[in-house]
Design a protein around this motif. Structure first.
Motif, short mmCIF file in Angstrom:
data_model
loop_
_atom_site.label_atom_id
_atom_site.label_comp_id
_atom_site.label_asym_id
_atom_site.label_seq_id
_atom_site.Cartn_x
_atom_site.Cartn_y
_atom_site.Cartn_z
N VAL A 1 -44.60 39.35 -31.37
CA VAL A 1 -43.26 38.82 -31.63
C VAL A 1 -42.64 39.51 -32.85
O VAL A 1 -41.42 39.57 -33.00
N LEU A 2 -43.50 40.08 -33.70
CA LEU A 2 -43.01 40.76 -34.89
C LEU A 2 -41.98 41.85 -34.52
O LEU A 2 -40.97 42.01 -35.19
N GLY A 3 -42.28 42.56 -33.43
CA GLY A 3 -41.38 43.62 -32.98
C GLY A 3 -39.99 43.08 -32.70
O GLY A 3 -38.98 43.68 -33.09
N PHE A 4 -39.95 41.94 -32.05
CA PHE A 4 -38.67 41.29 -31.76
C PHE A 4 -37.93 40.99 -33.06
O PHE A 4 -36.74 41.27 -33.20
N LEU A 5 -38.67 40.43 -34.03
CA LEU A 5 -38.03 40.04 -35.29
C LEU A 5 -37.52 41.26 -36.06
O LEU A 5 -36.41 41.24 -36.61
N VAL A 6 -38.31 42.35 -36.06
CA VAL A 6 -37.85 43.58 -36.71
C VAL A 6 -36.55 44.03 -36.04
O VAL A 6 -35.58 44.40 -36.70
N GLN B 1 -39.51 31.83 -32.23
CA GLN B 1 -40.32 33.05 -32.31
C GLN B 1 -41.22 33.01 -33.54
O GLN B 1 -42.35 33.48 -33.49
N VAL B 2 -40.70 32.45 -34.63
CA VAL B 2 -41.52 32.34 -35.84
C VAL B 2 -42.74 31.49 -35.54
O VAL B 2 -43.87 31.84 -35.89
N GLY B 3 -42.50 30.39 -34.82
CA GLY B 3 -43.61 29.51 -34.45
C GLY B 3 -44.65 30.25 -33.62
O GLY B 3 -45.85 30.20 -33.90
N GLN B 4 -44.17 31.02 -32.64
CA GLN B 4 -45.11 31.77 -31.77
C GLN B 4 -45.94 32.75 -32.60
O GLN B 4 -47.14 32.86 -32.42
#
Ligand code: ADP
Ligand code: MG
Length: 490
Positions: A450-455, A439-442
């Motif tokens: 993808v930031l939402g996913f990481l939060v 996800q970081v790569g994306q």
């Protein structure tokens, strides 16, 4: 409705909140055992004389001033003569030629932000009749005269409303206003606030009014809108198929969603109004009007504008908050307790959202909310200062609803403090970044969402306790660092 314009005028009856009746000392309270609240004056027995209730006059003037009407310096009462079993006198005392107020306007929200002015013809004082009771008498009818002589303010609009929705909105606005002024409790089940709707249709562009019908005694906003909608369609169909609208009184049947002519038409035509010889003309002097004017509260429109101006709440929220005075008062008290105008949007969301939801679920009014403005304000303060998240606040609120607990105490006992410690959040963020390289790569390739996913992952790792705003910020910072210095290739 193509090519047609509906025209609607309303007659709203608001029962005034006086303690005694319009012309007698009998109690005007609702709900007593039948026929225990009617005295000789209410029944019009021989030898009695009516005496006007000064408080009712005060309330009518209060309304008149609030809508910008002209207050008559002199007005008279008239007898409206008709026969009906619930009217033992054979006439109703009303006002006809010289009502207490004339003119004025009601400003309504007409879909979205647009506002319209509905002109009023007049508002006059009159006494209510008794009530026929049709149940429990084995096919016969009973008469309850408790209501006879209770004071009504009849508010009449000009025929200037052009849709069923606007008519319902106008009725709502008047409802808000009379409660706001403290002159009517607005209870529609008990008949304290009811409305007759006059409806006609005309060809679009035509200046002349069509023949109207009158829909009697509708006692809900939703039914008013539906009854008028039905009546408009009926009249258009009728005229388009070569028929003619007859002027008549109709009743709305909500179960069948239709209006029907009323059976008895005996009261239809001539009331033979004449000035009541038992009552002197009423002189309303300037001092009285000035005194009533001084006692007027800030009115709903002014309040709404001030909420937008002082607290920067949205127009729609402000309109909702002034739908009754207690809600507006409650809101302002929450803001004050929460720490001032900076917390107002948050406070508005809580009052309109969580609080109103809970009140509606339990059928409670805001005055009797188990969570008062002080406690809600102290809860909002803790959201505003970052101690707890909005999510946590819902948990605290639920607990407050069922107890006397203070928000701070509940936060403490439940261990609901939000993690705002920078180092702790950074640790969580780093762990999440390490666990989700794909996800970081994306994200680094431009997939911002993808930031939402990481939060979400940071929140999960913190078991919901991380401050989401801070998590968001820290993630962005960390990812921006990686972007500017890509990790060495493996
Ligand atoms: P009444 O006392 O006989 O009911 P009014 O003439 O005072 O009659 O009118 C009462 C209401 O009817 C007012 O609200 C007025 O705006 C409305 N009204 C009058 N004429 C029309 C019409 N042609 N179409 C719709 N409403 C009308
Ligand atoms: Mg009428």
């Amino acid at each position: 409705m193509n090519g047609w314009q509906p025209v609607i005028g309303l007659e709203v009856h608001a029962r005034l909140l006086t303690r005694s009746k319009l012309f007698s000392g009998a109690s005007a309270s609702y709900g007593a055992a039948p026929n225990t609240r009617a005295c000789a004056v209410d029944l019009g027995l021989p030898g009695v004389l009516p005496v006007l209730n000064r408080e009712a006059v005060r309330m009518a003037v209060r309304f008149g001033l609030a809508v910008g009407a002209r207050i008559a310096s002199r007005c008279i009462f008239a007898r409206k003569n008709y026969f009906y079993p619930d009217l033992p006198k054979g006439y109703q005392i009303s006002q006809y030629e010289e009502p207490i107020t004339a003119g004025g306007t009601i400003g309504i929200e007409s879909g979205g932000a647009e506002r319209r002015e509905v002109r009023l013809t007049r508002a006059h004082l009159e006494e209510d009749a008794g009530r026929s009771v049709h149940e429990g008498f084995g096919g016969a009818s009973g008469i309850d005269l408790n209501r006879a002589g209770t004071p009504l303010l009849e508010i009449v609009t000009e025929p200037v409303i052009n849709s069923a929705a606007d008519a319902a909105q106008c009725m709502r606005t008047i409802h808000t206003l009379v409660r706001w002024l403290g002159i009517c409790d607005g209870n529609m089940q008990e008949g304290s606030f009811r409305c007759d709707a006059n409806v006609s249709v005309r060809r679009a562009g035509s200046g002349a009014l069509g023949t109207r019908t009158e829909i009697k005694n509708v006692n809900s906003f939703r039914f008013v809108e539906r009854a008028i909608g039905y009546e408009i369609d009926r009249q258009i169909d009728l005229v388009e198929s070569g028929g003619e609208v007859v002027q008549e009184t109709r009743l709305y049947d909500p179960d069948r969603h239709e209006t029907r002519p009323m059976r008895d038409k005996e009261e239809a035509d001539d009331y033979r109004y004449f000035p009541d010889p038992d009552l002197l003309p009423v002189i309303v002097d300037d001092a009285f009007v000035a005194e009533v004017r001084d006692g007027l509260p800030e009115l709903p429109d002014a309040r709404r504008e001030r909420l937008v101006r002082e607290y920067a709440v949205g127009a729609a929220e402000a309109a909702q908050l002034v739908s009754y005075r207690e809600a507006a008062d409650y809101f302002e008290a929450v803001v004050e307790e929460a720490g001032g105008p900076g917390t107002a949007r948050l406070a508005a969301n809580w009052v309109i959202g969580e609080l109103t939801g809970a009140l509606n679920r339990e059928g409670l009014r805001i005055e009797s909310a188990p969570v008062d403005a002080g406690r809600l304000g102290r809860l909002v303060r803790r959201i505003a200062d970052g101690t707890i998240s909005g999510r946590m606040a819902k948990t605290v609120f639920e607990e407050m609803w069922g107890s006397d607990g203070e928000p701070d105490a509940i936060i403490e006992i439940r261990g609901l403090r939000q993690v705002t410690d920078t180092a702790e959040i950074e640790q969580l963020v780093d762990a999440v970044l390490a666990a989700h390289p794909a996800q970081v790569g994306q994200y680094l390739e431009g997939a911002e969402k993808v930031l939402g996913f990481l939060v979400g992952q940071v929140m999960k790792r913190s078991r919901g306790k991380a401050d989401p705003r801070q998590a968001n910020r820290t993630l962005r910072d960390r990812l921006a660092e990686r972007r500017s210095s890509p990790p060495p290739a493996v």
